[in-house]
Design an enzyme around this catalytic site. Structure first.
Site, PDB file in Angstrom:
ATOM      1  N   HIS A 122     -12.704  -5.383   7.667  1.00  0.00           N
ATOM      2  CA  HIS A 122     -13.410  -5.174   6.398  1.00  0.00           C
ATOM      3  C   HIS A 122     -14.700  -4.395   6.649  1.00  0.00           C
ATOM      4  CE1 HIS A 122     -10.688  -8.498   5.573  1.00  0.00           C
ATOM      5  NE2 HIS A 122     -10.805  -8.251   4.285  1.00  0.00           N
TER       6      HIS A 122
ATOM      7  N   PHE B 209      -9.530  -2.843   0.326  1.00  0.00           N
ATOM      8  CA  PHE B 209     -10.501  -2.469   1.355  1.00  0.00           C
ATOM      9  C   PHE B 209      -9.950  -1.215   2.015  1.00  0.00           C
ATOM     10  CE2 PHE B 209     -11.770  -6.785   0.681  1.00  0.00           C
ATOM     11  CZ  PHE B 209     -13.131  -6.808   0.940  1.00  0.00           C
TER      12      PHE B 209
ATOM     13  N   GLU C 109       0.821  -1.215   0.000  1.00  0.00           N
ATOM     14  CA  GLU C 109       0.000   0.000   0.000  1.00  0.00           C
ATOM     15  C   GLU C 109       0.858   1.269   0.000  1.00  0.00           C
ATOM     16  OE1 GLU C 109      -0.722  -2.706   1.673  1.00  0.00           O
ATOM     17  OE2 GLU C 109      -2.709  -3.230   0.913  1.00  0.00           O
TER      18      GLU C 109
END
Ligand SMILES: Cc1ncc(C[n+]2csc(CCOP(=O)(O)OP(=O)(O)O)c2C)c(N)n1
Ligand SMILES: [Mg+2]
Lengths: 370, 337
Positions: free
Chosen positions: B137, B91, B68
């Site tokens: 999530h 997510f 990320e």
């Protein structure tokens, strides 16, 4: 030493890139070493006189890494320097002429204005010291996050590649920052896409107050490159020519589409981490280690080679004796006059500039318009 | 002059609306590239980028390693060098792994370069609870970024807003974070006809009154818009009429629309599924308490997630998240104060 490319397993590459350099190149390299050193000692002196704010991260004794790595770059190549590389901002693309306004590097005036916190700074003194950059000059804007700018360096050369331009990015990182997760993420991504990214590790053996053995366990850092399937090279960071050779090898590898490399330049930090740390560093670093580490001054190493090649006489070499002296001992007379004059131009410009008006603190949070 | 009627469009869901925005903007702007985990070959974990790689090729659509920080950081470098980038977080919960690159690199770029460099980056991804996604999530972590100057933040609740705000985000010179409500991606009862091209644009920074009323203003966004609308039905049967304001953009916030509503209702309830402490609901409350105190006849109130993570199984999740019942109860308290 090389890793990742078994066919190159020795240092005796037949055509070292530096073999093509002539006497003028050597003289220029030596002058650049003087300039990088003078910039640093001058700032140390200005700071001691109370004229500067902020922390000074000295590049003393590490100048060969900056000078040697920049020397062979194309003007449009990108660099991403960090806190210990202040001279890199104004030495980029020096080949186009130190005072050439078209040069794709910052001017000494801009860099000094930044250090003095004045409006003439490229970032209008909004962040401190090395935290500047320039899209025009192809210098990625530096931040505090050390390896945190490597992905951006990967991004700029990816953008160039998508436009069909063949530029290379050099990133500068201390060996300590290689323990950051983002270091791995960025090199891994660059390796996957064979991006022209050369990561220079300035291994000065200390990350603030922590020695390398507490930062990572692979002693020859460049061997970590194996894990990414890319070449890792080790340069003598005190020898500007060896840095030039290894970086150029990595740059040519990158420019020919073969992807990134890691070049570890072994050097030694002359002072504390920053000038706030000088006194404490004297305690946490063993005295003999410091003496040993400072023994090979890059200016002296270069002079020795020039004398050996007949590019200068011993008397000429002795003329400007800046080497092996601390900032407190060295004087302007130890540097070539053109070097002192160049820095003076920067300082004079900076001190004549105002500080930015207070309300600028509230400006430029968002860009306007589409 | 005879005008040819545009062919009636079929109703589309929230996910298709996002997809249309992405395809239209990729078509419109050759400088736009996409980066994310599994967005190419797979077409994205939820299929938002399905077909994007086939249509625009490997120079526009990048399947990124699970990195990320490198995804956002590389996007930052691309923006620095003339590109525009859509970053997909698989997510929104995983965005914490790229946090430094967003708040310290990207958000500050324009500021620290005194306007030399802007970051036309869109960071979008599935967010929000109510689906049993459990701790990692289900998050709504928008407050982290609202607290980081330099980022715009939007959170659409309808297909038209999803498309329109995402298109605006792509055209904005600033980094814009788009909190997509994954529980709304395929929800059938909110499907609607959505315009094509520039007609679909929804400006960033404009709230939308979803239901008019006189007795209490319920300010919310995302999933909770539907809970607020249902609560407004409940309130109606108790004899109170609630106005529901969907802010749609958090940064910048359309305070004018909220104040206009308060001038009418004099009562404020803010609903938001992030935790209570330092959640965005608190920011809305604080601003209106400061700037519209005289308009208020009751203490401004909040319905938020408890200060807990979002748990997995339904009874637990329901216990911690805002619900129609909780909103109804709080709004009634405001009305009866
Ligand atoms: C992410 C992050 N963590 C910590 C620091 C504080 N810090 C600044 S420089 C430094 C040491 C860096 O060591 P190294 O990478 O070896 O570079 P050197 O200073 O030796 O050139 C530390 C810990 C920082 N700037 N950023
Ligand atoms: Mg170090």
């Amino acid at each position: 030493m090389r890793t990742g490319k078994p066919e190159d397993a020795s240092d005796n590459v037949p055509q070292r890139p530096s073999a093509k350099l002539g006497v003028q190149d050597y003289k220029e390299l030596l002058n650049q070493l003087y300039l990088a050193r003078y910039f640093d000692v001058r700032l140390i002196k200005e700071k001691k006189r109370g004229r500067l704010k902020g922390t000074l991260y000295s590049s003393h004794n590490q100048e060969a890494v900056i000078v040697g790595s920049l020397f062979g770059l194309q003007p449009t190549d990108w660099i991403s320097p960090i806190h210990r590389d202040m001279p890199a901002f104004f030495m980029k693309d020096f080949r186009s002429g130190w005072r050439n306004p078209e040069r794709l590097g910052m001017s000494i005036q801009e860099v000094c204005a930044q250090v003095w916190g004045r409006t003439g700074s490229p970032g209008r003194a909004r962040d401190n010291w090395s935290h500047i950059g320039s899209r025009r000059a192809h210098i990625v804007h530096s931040t505090s996050m050390l390896a945190g700018t490597i992905p951006a360096a990967a991004g700029v050369v990816l953008a160039d590649r998508l436009r069909g331009e063949n530029t290379v990015a050099l990133t500068y990182n201390g060996e300590g920052s290689t323990a950051q997760g983002v270091f791995h993420e960025a090199i891994n991504f660059a390796a996957v896409h064979k991006l022209p990214l050369v990561t220079i590790i300035e291994n000065n053996h200390w990350a603030y107050g922590t020695p390398t053995e507490l930062e990572y366990s692979q002693r020859d850092f460049a061997r970590r490159a194996d894990g990414y399937g890319i070449p890792g090279l080790i340069a003598d960071g005190q020898d500007v020519l060896d840095v030039y050779d290894k970086v150029m090898e990595a740059v040519e590898h990158a420019r020919s589409g073969q992807g990134p490399s890691i070049v570890e330049c072994k050097t030694f930090r002359a002072y504390g981490h920053g000038d706030h740390d000088d006194d404490r560093a004297a305690k946490y670093r063993p005295k003999d280690e410091v003496e040993d580490g400072r023994k090979r001054d890059p200016i002296a190493v270069m002079k020795e080679q020039m004398v050996k090649l007949g590019y200068m006489t011993k008397a000429e070499a002795a003329m400007f004796a800046a080497e092996n002296k601390g900032a407190g001992e060295v004087t302007d007379a130890d540097f070539p006059p053109e070097v002192v004059a160049y820095m003076n131009e920067g300082v004079e410009f900076a001190v004549a500039q105002p500080e930015p008006p207070a309300e600028e603190g509230g400006m430029w949070v968002f860009a306007e318009g589409e | 002059m005879a005008k040819t009627e545009a062919p009636a469009r079929t109703k589309i869901n929230y996910l298709t609306a996002l997809k249309e925005a992405i395809f239209e903007e990729f078509e419109r702007d050759a400088d736009l590239v996409g980066m994310g985990e599994d967005i190419g070959l797979l077409g994205g974990a939820f299929g938002v980028t399905d077909g994007l790689l086939d249509k625009f090729g490997r120079d526009r659509v990048f399947d990124m390693p699970i990195s990320e920080a490198a995804i956002v950081g590389t996007a930052c470098g691309l923006c620095l060098n003339g590109k525009k980038v859509m970053v997909e977080m698989q997510f929104i919960d995983f965005i914490s792994c790229g946090f430094d690159q967003i708040v310290n690199m990207t958000a500050t770029y324009h500021y620290r370069t005194a306007g030399e460099v802007s970051m036309p980056m869109v960071i979008r991804g599935p967010a929000g609870g109510y689906g049993g996604g459990a701790l990692y999530h289900s998050q709504m972590n928008e407050a982290w970024f609202a607290n980081s100057p330099g980022l715009k933040i939007v959170c659409p609740s309808t297909p038209a807003d999803a498309k329109g705000l995402l298109k605006s985000a792509f055209r904005d010179p600033n980094p814009v974070m788009v909190y997509e409500m994954k529980e709304l991606y395929r929800r059938r009862d909110i499907e609607e006809e959505v315009a094509v091209g520039d007609d679909a644009i929804v400006p960033i920074g404009k709230a939308r009154v979803r239901r008019e009323g006189d007795d209490v203003t319920i300010v919310t966004y995302g999933n909770n818009v539907y809970h607020a609308l249902a609560a407004a039905d409940n309130l109606a049967s108790e004899g109170f009429s609630a106005e529901v304001v969907d802010i749609r953009s958090l940064v910048p916030l359309d305070e004018a629309t909220i104040k206009e509503s308060l001038a009418k209702t004099n009562r404020l309830v803010v609903v938001n599924e992030a935790p209570r402490t330092c959640g965005f609901a608190g920011e809305i409350l604080a601003r209106l308490a400061e700037e519209a105190f005289e308009l208020l006849d009751a203490p401004p109130m909040r319905v938020t997630r408890l200060d807990t993570p979002v748990p997995w199984v339904k009874p637990l999740e329901t216990f911690v998240l805002p619900s129609v019942d909780k909103i109804t109860e709080t709004a009634l308290r405001a009305c009866r104060y």
